[in-house]
Every structure is written in structure tokens, then in C-alpha cells.
Design an enzyme around this catalytic site. Structure first.
Site, PDB file in Angstrom:
ATOM      1  N   ASP A  76     -22.569 -68.019  13.042  1.00 57.01           N
ATOM      2  CA  ASP A  76     -22.643 -68.905  12.152  1.00 57.01           C
ATOM      3  C   ASP A  76     -23.124 -70.213  13.068  1.00 57.01           C
ATOM      4  OD1 ASP A  76     -20.304 -69.812  13.281  1.00 57.01           O
ATOM      5  OD2 ASP A  76     -19.312 -68.633  11.599  1.00 57.01           O
TER       6      ASP A  76
ATOM      7  N   ASP B  50     -22.290 -74.487  13.246  1.00 57.39           N
ATOM      8  CA  ASP B  50     -21.541 -75.626  12.915  1.00 57.39           C
ATOM      9  C   ASP B  50     -22.214 -76.764  13.087  1.00 57.39           C
ATOM     10  OD1 ASP B  50     -19.650 -73.663  11.814  1.00 57.39           O
ATOM     11  OD2 ASP B  50     -18.409 -73.831  13.831  1.00 57.39           O
TER      12      ASP B  50
ATOM     13  N   ASP C  87     -11.552 -77.487  23.179  1.00 56.06           N
ATOM     14  CA  ASP C  87     -10.783 -76.722  24.231  1.00 56.06           C
ATOM     15  C   ASP C  87     -11.645 -76.696  25.403  1.00 56.06           C
ATOM     16  OD1 ASP C  87     -12.624 -74.947  23.091  1.00 56.06           O
ATOM     17  OD2 ASP C  87     -11.206 -73.803  22.015  1.00 56.06           O
TER      18      ASP C  87
END
Length: 451
Positions: A72, A74, A152
């Protein structure tokens, strides 16, 4: 003081240590706008035309640079969730811990997040952490630089602008990807306390991308592994599902064991790694799943978790049979299923639908022994027959079931009506002959029942 006052009023921080990013042109990275989904490009164009910044962010950029196809796309923007929602006809704000917007364009849903800010003292009620440092609420908005620092790993802090085809790289993520290194942004201990799931994510990304975890990020994992016990079961289930359907499940499970993330923390992995009898079956299940992912075929979570927990069900069933005096084997079998799922649910929130699929697959396995007459036709008409049949073949491949049974069901499945009738009749005749032989042997032994 002025900066703190502004932060509290606007709900954002204004750090003085803003990082200047590297702007990498398409000539260097090779990622082109037509590799981005049409819906994602339209979302970014709409936001940019409204005067906002907007970029493809995170995993999609990382995977495309690594030569993989993203699942997907984002988008990250400086527009607030409410501003994003107002910019699209089909959009809704979701989430409490992280407030995001789902934008619907055609059949595709694009996840849009506002740039995150720091959640320190200046965040007020917009950012909350527990006593161990885990972030509970994080609707603190900030700049793109802050957003990159909040991510992260360096390979996830990449922003791609389809309009100019540049990558904005704040933490040398492109270089780390080229050097096959997974590096944490900031202090690894602090980042793991903020979100212990990052330890699992490190393992998954390293396995998926063929990266080595940077020693500074790897060292704290074993000693901080118990923090995973504080993660809500639903989040843990989602992360485990991503790990097991990454296309590299075998490598991920091996890596989890190396990092000490399996013992006592995830009952599922205890089951996988502590039952030598079922190890071959489990490895075959994971290899089959990996192969399906690589071929672009769908993967059933119910089938996957049924495979991983099957030998735990068998062990529980055997224990119940040993202790029971009156209940039938059928009742005890279903009791074993329920107990295994209940124990597992304490750590992983397996949904009711997936648990139902697992039980349907398990319940068919003893029935595959019944191949005579109407019973065979009845099994063939079960809604989950195909999944149960594939499960049977996996057991056959692992040497758990006689290959003759798997071959019979394969032939029965693909036979025409006349051949099926003959096969079912043949099984009926064979069953009758066995019963007659048993009766003769009883008479021969001199213990025939008399009135």
C-alpha cells in the site's frame, strides 16, 4: 518561555535542532512517479493544490528502492487531520493513539498522516506515555523534520514527492538501504520503550529486506524483550500477522529465536519452537505461505494460524483423553480447540472470524478418515472443505498422515460423478469386510457373545 507558550497553544513543539535533509534527485535514486499508485498521486496532488506539503512516505518508498512491490501507499502532510478530511469527498478520521485519515479514491484507500511532533513536556494532553515510556496517545503535530525524527528506522524516514520525483532524506536512509543496514533513529532503548513492537518490526524488516540490524539497535532487544508484554493483544496480533505474511516467515521466525523474542512472550512462537514433533509441519506451513506471497496469491490468516497451533491442539487433546473418564473423543477434541485458542488469545487477539476458520479446518481432519458412502459426499459439501483439504495435504507432506488418504481425497475431489460413486462404494465395501473379519476373529478366540 515564548516557545513553550506557542507550543502549548498550537499543540506543537518547535525544536531548535532541525536537521537539514538531503534532496536526492531521480537521476540518483531511479524511483519514478508512475511507480506510485494513481490514487496516491491524486491524493498528493489534491493536498498540494490546496497549499499543503504532501509526500509518499515510509514503507512504500523503502520497498520501491529495494526492488519490491509495496502492499500500500501512505501519505504524510503538514495538513491537520481535519484539513485533510475537508479536502476530499470520501475521507474519515480514525484512530485514538495516532489520529489518521483514510481517503477513498476509487477502490483504493490511502492512509494520510499529519507530520508528527515531539511528545515531551510541551505536548500537554496531546501526547501521553505510561510509566515505562510507551506512547499511549500521540496527536502532537510538527514539522517534516520532527516527523522524520519520530520514525523508527532510517529506511522508513524517506519522503518522495511525485511532482518533482525527489526523495527527501533526513537520516541517510537511502545510504543505509544500499549498505544493507537497519539503523534506528535516536536512542534504541528509548525508542523501544516508546513502542516495544519496534523490536518485532526490526526482525521483520531485516528478514524482508535482507538487512543486518545495526549492533546499537540489536543489543538492547534481548534484555528489553519483556516490554512486549505491555503491548495490547490486538496490536501484537497485527504485527505477528504482518511478520508471518511478509513472504519471509521462515527467516523471521528464526530471527525471532536468535533475538530471544519467543520465550514466554508470544505463546504462538513457544508452540512453534518447542514442539520438535510438529517442527517439520510448521516449517512446511511457513514455506507454503512464503511461496504464496511471492506468487501474489492470497493468504488465509485462519489457515496460517491453524497450521501453527495444530500440534498444540493434538497435545491438548491427548492430555484430555488421558484424564477423562466419560466424555467422547469428539467432545474432547472440540474442548482442546477452545482451550488452545483461549490461551493464545491472552497474548494475541485472534479475531472471532479467524478463530472460527481455524476450528472449521481442525474439525475436518478426523472426518477425512471417513471415506465411505454419504459421509464422503457430506465432507465435500462443507464450506471450508478446500482449506481443510489443503491442510490435510500439508499433514500428508509432513508424514503425519498416510499418503494413501491424501491421494484418495485428491482423486475424489477431481473425479466425475460416476467415479465418485464407485470410490465411495468401494470404501463402504472395504469397511464391511473389515467388520466381518473382526467378527470372525472374535468367534475364533472363543469369546463370542451368547444369550
Amino acid at each position: 518561555m515564548i516557545r513553550k507558550f506557542i507550543s502549548r497553544v498550537l499543540g506543537r513543539s518547535t525544536p531548535t535542532d532541525a536537521v537539514e535533509p538531503a534532496i536526492i534527485p531521480v537521476e540518483q535514486h531511479g524511483l519514478q512517479r508512475d511507480q506510485i499508485s494513481r490514487a496516491c498521486r491524486r491524493t498528493i496532488e489534491t493536498l498540494q493544490e490546496s497549499g499543503y506539503q504532501a509526500y509518499v512516505v515510509g514503507g512504500a518508498v523503502r520497498d520501491l528502492l529495494a526492488g519490491l512491490t509495496p502492499k500500500d501507499f501512505d501519505v504524510a502532510t503538514n495538513a491537520t487531520p481535519e484539513q485533510v478530511r475537508q479536502s476530499f469527498r470520501r475521507a474519515r478520521i480514525i484512530g485514538r493513539r495516532f489520529q489518521i485519515v483514510h481517503v477513498g479514491i476509487g477502490a483504493e484507500t490511502i492512509e494520510v498522516t499529519t507530520f508528527r511532533g515531539h511528545h515531551g513536556d510541551d505536548a500537554g494532553s496531546h501526547g501521553q506515555v505510561d510509566e515505562q515510556g510507551r506512547v499511549l496517545r500521540d496527536n502532537v503535530f510538527g514539522s517534516q523534520s520532527e516527523d522524520a525524527a519520530r520514525r523508527d528506522f532510517t529506511v522508513n524516514a524517506l519522503y518522495y514527492d511525485p511532482a518533482c520525483e525527489n526523495i527527501v532524506d533526513y537520516h541517510h536512509g537511502v545510504a543505509d538501504l544500499q549498505q544493507k543496514t537497519l539503523r534506528m533513529i535516536g536512542d534504541p532503548r528509548t525508542r523501544y520503550r516508546e513502542d516495544p513492537v519496534r523490536m518485532l518490526r526490526a526482525v521483520r524488516l531485516a528478514a524482508k529486506l535482507g538487512l543486518s540490524i545495526d549492533p546499537a539497535a540489536r543489543r538492547p532487544i534481548r534484555e528489553m524483550a519483556d516490554l512486549i508484554g505491555n503491548v495490547p493483544p490486538s496490536r501484537l496480533f497485527d504485527e505477528m500477522l504482518k511478520l508471518l505474511t511478509s513472504g519471509h516467515a521462515v527467516r523471521c521466525v528464526s530471527q525471532l529465536r536468535e533475538e530471544g523474542l519467543h520465550r514466554g512472550l508470544l505463546p504462538l512462537l513457544d508452540v512453534i519452537l518447542e514442539h520438535p514433533v510438529g517442527e517439520r509441519f510448521v516449517i512446511l506451513a511457513l514455506e507454503t505461505t512464503d511461496q504464496r506471497v511471492r506468487e501474489g496469491k492470497p493468504v488465509s490468516p485462519g489457515f496460517l494460524f491453524a497450521s501453527l497451533l495444530w500440534h498444540e491442539v493434538l497435545a491438548k487433546w491427548a492430555a484430555l483423553q488421558k484424564d477423562a473418564e466419560s466424555p467422547s473423543n469428539h467432545v474432547l477434541f472440540f474442548q482442546a480447540m477452545d482451550e488452545v485458542i483461549e490461551v493464545q488469545g491472552e497474548k494475541l487477539a485472534i479475531t472471532r472470524r479467524i478463530a472460527g476458520d481455524m476450528k472449521d479446518i481442525w474439525a475436518l481432519q478426523p472426518r477425512f478418515q471417513q471415506r465411505s458412502g454419504k459421509r464422503a459426499y457430506g465432507i465435500l459439501q462443507q464450506p471450508r472443505f478446500k482449506a481443510g483439504y489443503d491442510f490435510l495435504l500439508l499433514r500428508t507432506l509432513a508424514g503425519e498422515v498416510d499418503s494413501e488418504i491424501g491421494n484418495w481425497w485428491t482423486d475424489f475431489l477431481h473425479a466425475d460423478d460416476e467415479s465418485r460413486a464407485s470410490m465411495a462404494l468401494g470404501q463402504t465395501g472395504e469397511t464391511t469386510r473389515k467388520r466381518r473379519r473382526r467378527r470372525r476373529s472374535v468367534r475364533a478366540s472363543g469369546v463370542e457373545k451368547t444369550d
